[in-house]
Each structure stands twice: as C-alpha cells, then as structure tokens.
Motif scaffolding. Sequence first.
Motif, PDB file in Angstrom:
ATOM      1  N   ILE A   1     -10.110   1.256  -8.723  1.00 29.30           N
ATOM      2  CA  ILE A   1     -10.125   0.063  -9.558  1.00 29.30           C
ATOM      3  C   ILE A   1      -9.557  -1.098  -8.750  1.00 29.30           C
ATOM      4  N   VAL A   2     -10.165  -2.268  -8.915  1.00 25.34           N
ATOM      5  CA  VAL A   2      -9.673  -3.492  -8.263  1.00 25.34           C
ATOM      6  C   VAL A   2      -9.240  -4.444  -9.356  1.00 25.34           C
ATOM      7  N   LEU A   3      -7.992  -4.883  -9.294  1.00 23.55           N
ATOM      8  CA  LEU A   3      -7.477  -5.792 -10.322  1.00 23.55           C
ATOM      9  C   LEU A   3      -6.515  -6.801  -9.700  1.00 23.55           C
ATOM     10  N   ARG A   4      -6.143  -7.787 -10.491  1.00 23.93           N
ATOM     11  CA  ARG A   4      -5.202  -8.792 -10.020  1.00 23.93           C
ATOM     12  C   ARG A   4      -3.778  -8.258 -10.092  1.00 23.93           C
ATOM     13  N   SER A   5      -2.918  -8.794  -9.251  1.00 24.17           N
ATOM     14  CA  SER A   5      -1.542  -8.309  -9.204  1.00 24.17           C
ATOM     15  C   SER A   5      -0.828  -8.499 -10.551  1.00 24.17           C
ATOM     16  N   SER A   6      -1.241  -9.500 -11.317  1.00 21.23           N
ATOM     17  CA  SER A   6      -0.626  -9.745 -12.624  1.00 21.23           C
ATOM     18  C   SER A   6      -0.941  -8.640 -13.633  1.00 21.23           C
ATOM     19  N   ASP A   7      -1.980  -7.820 -13.340  1.00 18.21           N
ATOM     20  CA  ASP A   7      -2.326  -6.717 -14.222  1.00 18.21           C
ATOM     21  C   ASP A   7      -1.539  -5.447 -13.920  1.00 18.21           C
ATOM     22  N   VAL A   8      -0.746  -5.474 -12.853  1.00 17.04           N
ATOM     23  CA  VAL A   8       0.124  -4.336 -12.540  1.00 17.04           C
ATOM     24  C   VAL A   8       1.386  -4.477 -13.373  1.00 17.04           C
ATOM     25  N   ILE A   9       1.683  -3.457 -14.188  1.00 15.33           N
ATOM     26  CA  ILE A   9       2.817  -3.533 -15.108  1.00 15.33           C
ATOM     27  C   ILE A   9       4.116  -3.100 -14.464  1.00 15.33           C
ATOM     28  N   ALA A  10       4.058  -2.027 -13.645  1.00 15.96           N
ATOM     29  CA  ALA A  10       5.283  -1.473 -13.079  1.00 15.96           C
ATOM     30  C   ALA A  10       4.992  -0.667 -11.833  1.00 15.96           C
ATOM     31  N   VAL A  11       6.009  -0.531 -10.985  1.00 10.57           N
ATOM     32  CA  VAL A  11       5.945   0.358  -9.821  1.00 10.57           C
ATOM     33  C   VAL A  11       6.686   1.634 -10.182  1.00 10.57           C
ATOM     34  N   LEU A  12       6.063   2.783  -9.951  1.00 10.48           N
ATOM     35  CA  LEU A  12       6.647   4.075 -10.305  1.00 10.48           C
ATOM     36  C   LEU A  12       7.276   4.731  -9.081  1.00 10.48           C
ATOM     37  N   SER A  13       8.358   5.434  -9.275  1.00 11.80           N
ATOM     38  CA  SER A  13       9.010   6.174  -8.187  1.00 11.80           C
ATOM     39  C   SER A  13       9.585   7.473  -8.729  1.00 11.80           C
ATOM     40  N   SER A  14       9.723   8.475  -7.879  1.00  9.97           N
ATOM     41  CA  SER A  14      10.252   9.773  -8.286  1.00  9.97           C
ATOM     42  C   SER A  14      11.694   9.956  -7.822  1.00  9.97           C
TER      43      SER A  14
ATOM     44  N   PRO B   1       0.832  -1.210   0.000  1.00  9.41           N
ATOM     45  CA  PRO B   1       0.000   0.000   0.000  1.00  9.41           C
ATOM     46  C   PRO B   1       0.864   1.256   0.000  1.00  9.41           C
ATOM     47  N   GLY B   2       0.416   2.260  -0.733  1.00  5.60           N
ATOM     48  CA  GLY B   2       1.153   3.503  -0.857  1.00  5.60           C
ATOM     49  C   GLY B   2       1.993   3.585  -2.110  1.00  5.60           C
ATOM     50  N   SER B   3       2.206   2.464  -2.793  1.00  2.34           N
ATOM     51  CA  SER B   3       3.011   2.446  -4.013  1.00  2.34           C
ATOM     52  C   SER B   3       2.244   3.072  -5.177  1.00  2.34           C
ATOM     53  N   SER B   4       2.961   3.799  -6.025  1.00  4.48           N
ATOM     54  CA  SER B   4       2.394   4.312  -7.268  1.00  4.48           C
ATOM     55  C   SER B   4       2.661   3.283  -8.355  1.00  4.48           C
ATOM     56  N   VAL B   5       1.630   2.869  -9.063  1.00  2.76           N
ATOM     57  CA  VAL B   5       1.779   1.777 -10.023  1.00  2.76           C
ATOM     58  C   VAL B   5       1.172   2.129 -11.370  1.00  2.76           C
ATOM     59  N   LEU B   6       1.665   1.436 -12.374  1.00  2.00           N
ATOM     60  CA  LEU B   6       1.131   1.493 -13.735  1.00  2.00           C
ATOM     61  C   LEU B   6       0.460   0.156 -13.995  1.00  2.00           C
ATOM     62  N   TYR B   7      -0.791   0.165 -14.462  1.00  2.00           N
ATOM     63  CA  TYR B   7      -1.525  -1.082 -14.656  1.00  2.00           C
ATOM     64  C   TYR B   7      -2.120  -1.143 -16.060  1.00  2.00           C
ATOM     65  N   SER B   8      -2.506  -2.344 -16.452  1.00  2.00           N
ATOM     66  CA  SER B   8      -3.113  -2.552 -17.769  1.00  2.00           C
ATOM     67  C   SER B   8      -4.361  -1.686 -17.916  1.00  2.00           C
ATOM     68  N   LYS B   9      -4.505  -1.120 -19.095  1.00  6.98           N
ATOM     69  CA  LYS B   9      -5.513  -0.087 -19.309  1.00  6.98           C
ATOM     70  C   LYS B   9      -6.945  -0.585 -19.154  1.00  6.98           C
ATOM     71  N   TYR B  10      -7.226  -1.806 -19.598  1.00  7.24           N
ATOM     72  CA  TYR B  10      -8.606  -2.285 -19.594  1.00  7.24           C
ATOM     73  C   TYR B  10      -8.805  -3.449 -18.621  1.00  7.24           C
ATOM     74  N   ALA B  11      -8.002  -3.483 -17.578  1.00  2.14           N
ATOM     75  CA  ALA B  11      -8.100  -4.565 -16.591  1.00  2.14           C
ATOM     76  C   ALA B  11      -8.984  -4.153 -15.419  1.00  2.14           C
ATOM     77  N   GLY B  12      -9.440  -5.150 -14.670  1.00  2.97           N
ATOM     78  CA  GLY B  12     -10.093  -4.903 -13.396  1.00  2.97           C
ATOM     79  C   GLY B  12     -11.531  -4.420 -13.449  1.00  2.97           C
ATOM     80  N   SER B  13     -12.041  -4.122 -12.254  1.00  2.00           N
ATOM     81  CA  SER B  13     -13.412  -3.614 -12.074  1.00  2.00           C
ATOM     82  C   SER B  13     -13.331  -2.215 -11.487  1.00  2.00           C
ATOM     83  N   GLU B  14     -14.048  -1.273 -12.093  1.00  2.00           N
ATOM     84  CA  GLU B  14     -13.988   0.120 -11.663  1.00  2.00           C
ATOM     85  C   GLU B  14     -15.147   0.463 -10.740  1.00  2.00           C
ATOM     86  N   PHE B  15     -14.865   1.322  -9.745  1.00  4.07           N
ATOM     87  CA  PHE B  15     -15.872   1.761  -8.790  1.00  4.07           C
ATOM     88  C   PHE B  15     -15.676   3.243  -8.495  1.00  4.07           C
TER      89      PHE B  15
END
Length: 261
Positions: free
Chosen positions: A248-261, A226-240
């Motif tokens: 958005i809730v998605l599976r961990s496999s749909d997370v492409i990358a962790v972003l950092s500054s 929790p707290g990580s900034s991530v890049l995820y697949s564009k059409y994955a998961g369920s939106e609320f």
Amino acid sequence: FCVLLVSAGAMASVHLCGPKVASAAMAKPALADGLRVPASSSARPVPTGRRLRGLVVRAATVVSPKYTSVKPLGDRVLVKTKTTEDKTAGGILLPTTAQSRPQAGEVVAVGEGRSLGSNVVEISVPVGAKVIYSKYAGTELEFNDTTHLIMKEDDIIGILDTDDVKDLKPLSDRILIKVAESEEETAGGLLLTQASKEKPSVGTVVAVGPGPLGDDGSRTPLSITPGSSVLYSKYAGSEFKGSEGEYIVLRSSDVIAVLSS
C-alpha cells in the motif's frame, strides 16, 4: 435500445444504453448541438420497473491530428497511459466492465514547475520516467491515437522502473508499506474463513519519499524510516499486489503510529 450523442467537434461522446434510456428517448426528442433527433416511429413502449442495464460515458478529450504536441502548464505532467489488460494471467478474456483502469504510464512532457513566492520549483519527475499515479487522477485525452492523462505532479505516487511494486520510489510525503498478512485464526484458536478475516492495517515500511514541499521550495524529510512497523488508517492509500505480497502507498499523515516490540 441505445442513444449515441456525439458533439460536432468530436471532443466527447456519451453512449447510453438501457430500457429506461430508451423510454426517455421516445418520450421526448433529444437535442444534439441544436439538432432535434426524432423518436423512432417503430419503437415500442418499454415496461416500467426494470433497472438501467448500462451507462457508458466516454469523457476523453480528442486532440485534433493537426496538433503535433501537448505542453502541460505549471506543475502539470502529461503521461502516456499503460494499455489496459484485456485478459487475465490465465488467458481469460475480460469484459470492458471488468477491466481495471491502468494506474501506470510514461511521462512524455512536463510543465515549467510550481511558483512558491518568488521561487519556481521545477517538476521532480523527468521525461521518460515510468510512474504510478492515483487511480482517478488527471484529465483524459486522446492524442496521436493513444490515451494520455494530464495530471498534477502531486497525483503521481512514485517512480517505478520495474514491473514489481516493491521497487517503487515514492514521491513527496508518500510511503510504501508491505502489508502484514491476515491472521489465520482468532486468539482462541478458531480458524478464520477468507470472508471473516479482518483487513490488516499494519505493515512494514519499505521506502519513503523525500518529504513534503515547504513554502521556500525545500523538502522536509519524513521522520518515518524504512524497516519500521507501522499502524495506518484502514481505508487510506492505494493498494497494489507485488511478487512478494500486498503493498500500500499512502501519505505520511495516514500513518497513525510506529509499533515496536
């Protein structure tokens, strides 16, 4: 013109409407459980070239009142669905076609669990839990005059004890992400209209599940925190939509990358 076919056991019904359906009904008598339905003698030919106006299929299985309980088997869960809203927050009544299918409900019964080799892994969701599930999950049935769904435990996205999705507790390898807001302008300073704004695929992790289930019945913790900034697949998961924005809730496999500054 409408044609209504109902099975003898009242287990399912199909309601078809529209001029093409009417034309088909007149062209050839329909069969319903072996009974031939005669075409109306007063029906007029319907001009061709018109599109089918409506197609409504009711596929829910109706459980006879003589049965007092439904016991799911294996890793299945019986969920009593939340009633679909028939009006907007502003009080405007919604037509049936505009009403969204509910994705929330209460667990009323669970199966004995999943067998993994010689081990039996019990259902992790308790009876009485308020849950969110995948949009098209499960088999719908009418029981005790109420709509229920029987679904796999893995179709349950998470447990939600409040009315705000930000409090969701994801299950298995799912991740709850708060979606970043769309950019209001381009890099060159041009303001963007709502239609031209690109759908974001970046967000901040709010909560993570306990991890996927291994062959021995143990859970493998997720590496995303929790707290990580991530890049995820564009059409994955369920939106609320929550009180503090979009999630958005998605599976961990749909997370492409962790972003950092």
